[in-house]
Design an enzyme around this catalytic site. Structure first.
Site: not given
Ligand code: SAH
Length: 243
Positions: A34, A56, A170
């Site tokens: 994704d 998306k 998020m």
């Molecule tokens: N499973 C993922 C999180 C999924 S929720 C994890 O463990 O990182 C998706 C959210 O993660 C986004 O809305 C954002 O808030 C955060 N996120 C993921 N990658 C990011 C990045 N490189 N920089 C800032 N926020 C990030």
């Protein structure tokens, strides 16, 4: 029947992929990925590997989960090694558990491969430790993306009064709501908060502010972005390192 590897891709920087994830990606017959998984990782796949994109552009409008589950299941019927690649870690707001349960119910074998979560690594690249002796003794990772209907909120807002670190994933689209809410719960308007956009990548942007001014300062940052609230944010002054 094949086996599905529910795999964490790490937070952005391709070098934060685990060795275990890399090995399975190199063997994969199909990779289902994704938006948040770094696309460069796909270059590691063997020739002939099939790629299926299930996100998306706006992370809030991915394919319905039921559809993704079905793709995983069907892929496992036709292939040997199926990699389900997810940003960060599969269990941190990644719906990895739901996918595992769905596959188990259909007799498909799976493994989880943990990933480095953005919740810790993105602040770390910004020089913000989620815990720090004498500053914060715990941290919480909270979803900012939930029902706007307050009666349905599952977030225990009333527990956010101490100096423990709060990381909102998020939550960027609700930055104004979140900062006002924390003020209404009794945190000072001058309380430290940071927004980190595209953390661990060359496009990283970090904005540090207060609960009162963060929305104005950070509202135009590109996504993905996360929010860190707590006195640990001030340590960035001393720990900033990533350029
Ligand atoms: N499973 C993922 C999180 C999924 S929720 C994890 O463990 O990182 C998706 C959210 O993660 C986004 O809305 C954002 O808030 C955060 N996120 C993921 N990658 C990011 C990045 N490189 N920089 C800032 N926020 C990030």
């Amino acid at each position: 029947m094949g086996r599905v590897y529910l795999t964490g891709a790490g937070p952005g920087d391709i070098e934060l992929l685990t060795v275990k994830a890399l090995r399975v990606i190199q063997k994969a017959d199909v990779i289902i990925y994704d938006r948040l998984a770094n696309r460069e990782i796909l270059d590691e796949a063997k020739s002939g590997c099939e790629f299926i994109y299930v996100g998306k552009e706006d992370s809030h409008h991915t394919l319905p989960q039921e559809k993704i589950n079905e793709i995983l299941y069907k892929s496992a019927l036709d292939n040997n090694i199926v990699v389900r690649l997810k940003g960060g870690d599969p269990f941190v707001f990644g719906r990895g558990g739901e996918e595992g349960i769905y596959l188990r119910e259909r007799g498909i074998e799976f493994e989880f491969i943990p990933g480095i979560t953005s919740a810790i690594a993105v602040p770390e690249y910004a020089g913000i430790p989620v815990t720090h002796r004498g500053v914060s003794v715990s941290f919480r990772v909270v979803t900012g993306h939930e029902s706007r209907d307050k009666s349905k909120s599952q977030i225990a807002w009333e527990n956010f009064r101490s100096d423990d670190t709060i990381v909102f994933l998020m939550g960027f689209h609700r930055l104004e709501f979140i900062s006002k809410k924390l003020i209404s719960l009794g945190k000072p308007k001058s309380y430290p908060i940071a927004v980190i956009s595209r953390g661990t990548t060359k496009d990283e942007k970090v904005v540090v502010g207060t609960l009162e001014n963060i929305y104005e300062k950070a509202k135009d940052l590109p996504t993905p972005a996360l929010i860190v609230v707590g006195r640990v944010v001030l340590l960035r002054e001393k720990l900033k390192w990533f350029k």
